[in-house]
Structures are given as C-alpha cells and as structure tokens.
Design an enzyme around this catalytic site. Structure first.
Site, short mmCIF file in Angstrom:
data_model
loop_
_atom_site.label_atom_id
_atom_site.label_comp_id
_atom_site.label_asym_id
_atom_site.label_seq_id
_atom_site.Cartn_x
_atom_site.Cartn_y
_atom_site.Cartn_z
N SER A 53 -27.22 -6.43 0.35
CA SER A 53 -27.58 -5.27 1.17
C SER A 53 -27.08 -4.00 0.48
O SER A 53 -26.41 -4.05 -0.56
CB SER A 53 -26.96 -5.40 2.56
OG SER A 53 -27.53 -6.49 3.26
N GLY A 54 -27.40 -2.87 1.07
CA GLY A 54 -27.05 -1.60 0.46
C GLY A 54 -28.19 -1.00 -0.34
O GLY A 54 -28.04 0.06 -0.94
N HIS A 55 -29.34 -1.69 -0.35
CA HIS A 55 -30.50 -1.23 -1.11
C HIS A 55 -31.64 -0.77 -0.20
O HIS A 55 -32.79 -0.67 -0.65
CB HIS A 55 -31.00 -2.33 -2.04
CG HIS A 55 -29.96 -2.86 -2.96
ND1 HIS A 55 -29.23 -2.04 -3.80
CD2 HIS A 55 -29.50 -4.12 -3.18
CE1 HIS A 55 -28.38 -2.77 -4.50
NE2 HIS A 55 -28.50 -4.04 -4.13
N ASP A 106 -28.09 -13.91 -7.43
CA ASP A 106 -29.40 -14.10 -6.80
C ASP A 106 -30.15 -15.26 -7.44
O ASP A 106 -30.77 -16.09 -6.74
CB ASP A 106 -30.22 -12.81 -6.91
CG ASP A 106 -29.65 -11.68 -6.06
OD1 ASP A 106 -29.00 -11.98 -5.04
OD2 ASP A 106 -29.83 -10.51 -6.42
N HIS A 215 -25.97 -1.50 -8.37
CA HIS A 215 -24.79 -1.95 -7.63
C HIS A 215 -23.58 -1.06 -7.83
O HIS A 215 -22.44 -1.51 -7.69
CB HIS A 215 -24.46 -3.39 -8.01
CG HIS A 215 -25.53 -4.36 -7.67
ND1 HIS A 215 -26.25 -5.06 -8.61
CD2 HIS A 215 -26.04 -4.71 -6.46
CE1 HIS A 215 -27.14 -5.82 -8.00
NE2 HIS A 215 -27.04 -5.63 -6.70
N GLY A 388 -26.94 30.19 2.51
CA GLY A 388 -26.63 30.29 1.09
C GLY A 388 -27.79 30.53 0.17
O GLY A 388 -27.65 30.40 -1.05
N ASP A 389 -28.95 30.94 0.71
CA ASP A 389 -30.12 31.09 -0.16
C ASP A 389 -30.49 32.55 -0.46
O ASP A 389 -31.45 32.80 -1.18
CB ASP A 389 -31.33 30.39 0.45
CG ASP A 389 -31.83 31.07 1.73
OD1 ASP A 389 -31.08 31.90 2.31
OD2 ASP A 389 -32.96 30.80 2.15
N THR A 431 -37.04 34.56 6.36
CA THR A 431 -37.06 35.83 7.10
C THR A 431 -36.93 37.03 6.18
O THR A 431 -37.43 38.11 6.49
CB THR A 431 -35.91 35.86 8.12
OG1 THR A 431 -34.67 35.70 7.43
CG2 THR A 431 -36.06 34.75 9.14
N GLY A 532 -26.84 40.33 3.75
CA GLY A 532 -27.96 41.26 3.72
C GLY A 532 -27.51 42.69 3.61
O GLY A 532 -28.10 43.51 2.88
#
Length: 546
Positions: A53-55, A106, A215, A388-389, A431, A532
């Site tokens: 698991s983990g995939h 496996d 892994h 932050g953009d 905006t 701004g």
C-alpha cells in the site's frame, strides 16, 4: 510529519474500507486486505494486481469493469502475503492473470500463490512489469528493473482484453507484450514519509533524485534542480533510447505524480513530453497526467511511454469504470509536432504602432523595471497576510507593458494609459488585474476630458473604490493611493505624492483589514504593511524619479 490518520497500524485497512465503500459492485474479502468485484461477468478471465500500500490510487482504485477484478493490498511499501493473494484468486473464481511489479517480495508471494492455485486445479498465470529504464536491464547485482507507473497501462491493457472475452493465454500475451514494451523513468523533489515513520532520504532545497523507485528509496543519482523542460527532456530521451522509440512510432504517454505534485506541474510535464516526442517524429496517440501510482507524499514525477499499434490502442481506449482511470480523456487535439489549436476571438483592435521615444517611454520603462525589481519584496509582504502572488502578478504585468511599448503612440498620455491598462488586464488575473486596469482607464478618461493631470491619481483611486467597494481605512492599496492623490493635487509634486503614499502604506500595518484576502485574518494582519499599498509606493517613487 503530520498525517490524517488515526493510528499507523490501521491506516491501510481504514483506507481500503473507504475505497470499498465508493467502488460500485466491489467487496472486501473477509479476513484479508483484498478488494474484488462481486458484479463481474463470470466465465471471463479475471485480472488481479496489487502490492504494498502507499501507492494509491493503485491498486484498489483500479478495480472496476474493464480494468481490475481484484486488488491485493499489503502493508505500506510491503508485499501482501501468499494467503491474501490466494484468497483473491479464490474469490474471483475464474481463470486469473496476476499482474505484478518486479519487486522480490511481490514476485515470491504472488508466484507461490499462483502455484498453489494451480495445485487446486485453477487456471492462473502471472506476468511481471519491470519498466524502470533507470536501471541496467542486464545488471546481475540488483534484483532487476523495478516496476513503476507503466504497470497501470499494462493492467489497463489486460483488463480490456479480459473484458473483451479473450482467453487466459490471449490476455496473458497482451499483458506480457505491453509489459515488455513500456518504459518509465522518474525523479523526486521530496522524499516519502510512511505513516508513523520518517522520510526515506533528505534533499536540499535545490536537490533532486533522478531514476528512483516507488518505495521511498533514493534514485540512481542526485542532481541540482533544473527547469522542468530540461528534466522532462532527459526522462523522455532516456525512455526513448532504452525502448527504441523513434520517428514513425506511436505511443501513449502517462505522466504520473508521485503523491505531492500539483496538477499544474504535471500538466507542464505532459506538455513538454508531448512536444519533445513530436520533435522526434513520434506520434502521441494519447496522453494523461495525474496521480496514478503514488509513493505516499513524495513530490516528483515519472514519465511512462507505451508503444502502441491499432490493437493495443483499442485496448487502452476500451471503456473502464474504475475510480483511478481517467476515462473520457487523453485524446490529443492534434499532432504532437503542431501548435495547440487556437481560436480567434473578436475584440478590441490591436493598437497602432507609434514612434514616441521621449519622456513617456522612459517613464514607462522606469516603472516597469521598478515593479519587476520589487517582485521578491512584494511577494514576501503578500505572503504574510494574503496568498503570496502579488509580486509575481505585478511583475508579469510590468513585463507585458514593456513588451507593448511599441504598439501605441507614446506621445499621447491617454493612449499610453489605455495601452498599459490593456496589457495589465491581459497579463494579471485575480483581483489585481481588473482593479489596476480600471484605475488606469479612469485616469485616461479624466485626462481625455481635459481634467487636471494633478487630479489623475484621484480619478484612478475613485475608479478602484467604485469597482472594488473598498474605502480608506480598509487596509488596501487605497490607503496609499488616496493620500498620494491628496498630496499631488495640493503640491503638484510626484515626490510629495510618493512620500504621502509611503506614510499611508506604513499606516496599514496597524489597520484591521476589511477587504481582500487579508480580511480573513482580522487582527493577525497587524504588524504587516499591505502589499498593494506598498506597490503603490514603488510605482510612485519610480514616477517621481523618472
């Protein structure tokens, strides 16, 4: 490392239960971490896959019609046991193909389960996928090439062949041929961290691992981070060279995120992979980007290329209703070697080229440079109380303005302001773009109606207030712009306006925000100047100096 889990030892069964609850027709095999289709058509070949698991979404996320009939899930990064695999084979109770990634655990556990199943009189075959081109195929020191995300394409081919009613031998041959053809190579930006454990390796801010498995182990070498296109070209070149892919060949492309890579970055990788293949004369029949086989929370990507003919492509295209497979997507809009199609949209006329070379050009260039130079400073301010953009957005707008300086008559202030407004509107979203564009247009309208130049800043501020709904004291750029407008109208000096704007921007550090993203922070914004408002100061300083 923070994780949304209850206890590490329960992470796998709880996650598998969650998948089972939203997989139509599927059920868990009692006593095992095995998910099988209870609604499958009996008498057809069953395709079963799995591993540690983990995939996710592999492999339980691919259980569904046209794809897998069963998935066997081990502990995180650990092969499932023989009994679990045998339980899956018994549960599907039909001729079975096991598709296994080439890892020792496996191979051993699935292989022994297949042997035991055959001893019970069941038809069972197994193929392994070893698509990792980063490793030498003839290396007898390692356990061999590893299975990577190309496995997902192999299981799709196998599942479609089985759904079409082909025999076990035919399904096995289709899967084996796909496994032999597919090639994959990956890289990591950050390591993986197992539940309750620690990161498998550490990387510096500018370091990456090239050619790694799934892994959490390191790659074959460590390098410095480079632009995405350079890295993608290396991955594609390595896969093509290893798999013998060249001009005239047809392929499908799978760009796989390893768990923590944003979709935006995966799309950037897919874009370059398709372009690079097109430049090689390779026809990209299908292409996908997404997280198909992850390494928990690793940041990184792999690129898998599977050569196709008409039959294999038909199997890839065959319907599959599994949660992890991107049905209904992946079809390219045109040949990989051609530009992406575009549509002309009626709109404003392109400004006529002008030859103004005097003060307005010098002023526009000075402001553009000042804004771009301040990108980092504005980003830091905006990150403290916003998203932050702002620095990046304004820098992008400044670049667009500088690029458009030759498209209008720079001897005409009104035309210049409108050109700048149009460039800003196109280049800056969110905006900031519309607010700045409306400010510039209001200033242009003011001058066009013979208004005083010293009142142009006030017209710009009023335009922002009318469109955005902010007022003085709301902790926005208006808290710098209105004081500047007052100073300019009073003295006619841009230097005085810039000084007044600086005082206004400083005052925002003690204001409680009532507009914009920082309004969600309330008093937590105290101590930080509004980004701004700071941008207004930078622009006015540049205007004063110019």
């Amino acid at each position: 490392m923070k994780k949304l889990i209850n206890a590490p030892e329960n992470a796998v069964p709880e996650a598998l239960t969650g998948v089972a609850r939203v997989t139509e027709g599927a059920a868990l095999v009692e006593g095992h971490r095995v998910l099988v289709r209870g609604d499958r058509t009996r008498g057809r070949v069953a395709v079963v896959s799995g591993g540690g698991s983990g995939h996710e979404p592999a492999f339980a996320g691919y259980v569904g019609p046209g794809h897998l009939d069963g998935a066997v899930c081990g502990e995180v990064f650990a092969s499932p046991g023989v009994d679990a695999v045998l339980a899956a084979i018994r549960a599907v109770d039909d001729p079975t193909l096991l598709v296994v990634m080439n890892y020792t655990g496996d191979r051993l556990n699935f292989g022994l389960a297949a042997q035991l199943a055959r001893a019970e009189g069941r038809e069972c075959a197994m193929i392994t996928v070893a698509d990792d081109v980063a490793l030498d195929a003839d290396d007898d020191v390692t356990a061999g090439r590893r299975g990577l995300a190309g496995t997902v394409l192999v299981t799709k081919v196998a599942g479609a062949a089985a759904a079409a009613g082909r025999s076990l031998d035919e399904v096995t041959e289709a899967a084996r041929a796909a496994a032999a053809a597919v090639g994959t190579m990956g890289l990591a930006l950050t390591p993986a961290t197992v539940p309750g454990g620690e990161a498998g390796f550490s990387l510096g801010d500018e370091e990456i691992e090239i050619g790694l498995g799934i892994h959490g182990e390191p790659g074959v070498r460590r390098e410095s981070l480079r632009p995405a296109d350079d890295l993608v070209d290396e991955l594609v070149e390595t896969v093509c060279a290893d798999r013998g892919i060249g001009a005239g060949d047809r392929v499908v492309v799978l760009v796989n995120g390893t768990g923590a890579t944003p979709p935006m970055e995966l799309s950037i990788v897919l874009r370059r992979a398709v372009e690079g293949l097109g430049e090689r004369g390779v026809t990209v029949e299908r292409g996908w980007s997404g997280t198909f086989l992850s390494s928990i929370d690793m940041g990184g990507v792999s690129v898998a290329l599977l050569p196709v003919d008409d039959d294999r492509l038909a199997l890839i295209d065959a319907p599959a209703r599994s949660a992890g497979w991107p049905s209904g997507s992946g079809v390219l809009s045109g040949p990989a070697s051609e530009p992406v199609p575009s549509v002309e949209v009626p709109g404003e006329a392109t400004p006529t080229s002008g030859d103004g070379t005097g003060r307005l050009r010098a002023t526009a260039e000075a402001v553009g440079r000042a804004v771009r130079d301040a990108e980092g400073h504005l980003t830091e301010l905006d990150a403290a109380t916003g998203d932050g953009d702002l620095g990046t957005s304004l820098s992008r707008g400044a670049t667009a303005v500088l690029d458009d300086l030759d498209t209008t008559d720079l001897d005409d202030p009104v035309a210049t302001l409108r050109m700048v407004a149009a460039a800003v509107r196109r280049a800056i979203g969110g905006t900031s773009g519309p607010l700045l564009a409306t400010a510039l247009l209001h200033a242009a309208e003011h001058l066009e109606s013979d208004g005083s130049p010293d009142e142009a800043l006030r017209a710009a501020a009023d335009g922002i207030a009318d469109l955005g709904g902010a007022r003085r004291g709301d902790r926005t750029l208006l808290d710098a712009l209105y004081p500047a407008a007052d100073a300019l109208a009073s003295s006619g000096s841009m230097a005085d306006a810039a000084d007044a704007a600086a005082e206004g921007a400083e005052a925002t550090a003690t204001m409680t925000p009532r507009r914009g993203r920082s309004s969600y922070l309330g008093e937590r914004a105290h101590g930080h100047r509004d980004a701004g408002a700071e941008a207004v100061v930078i622009v006015l300083r540049a205007l004063a100096d110019a």
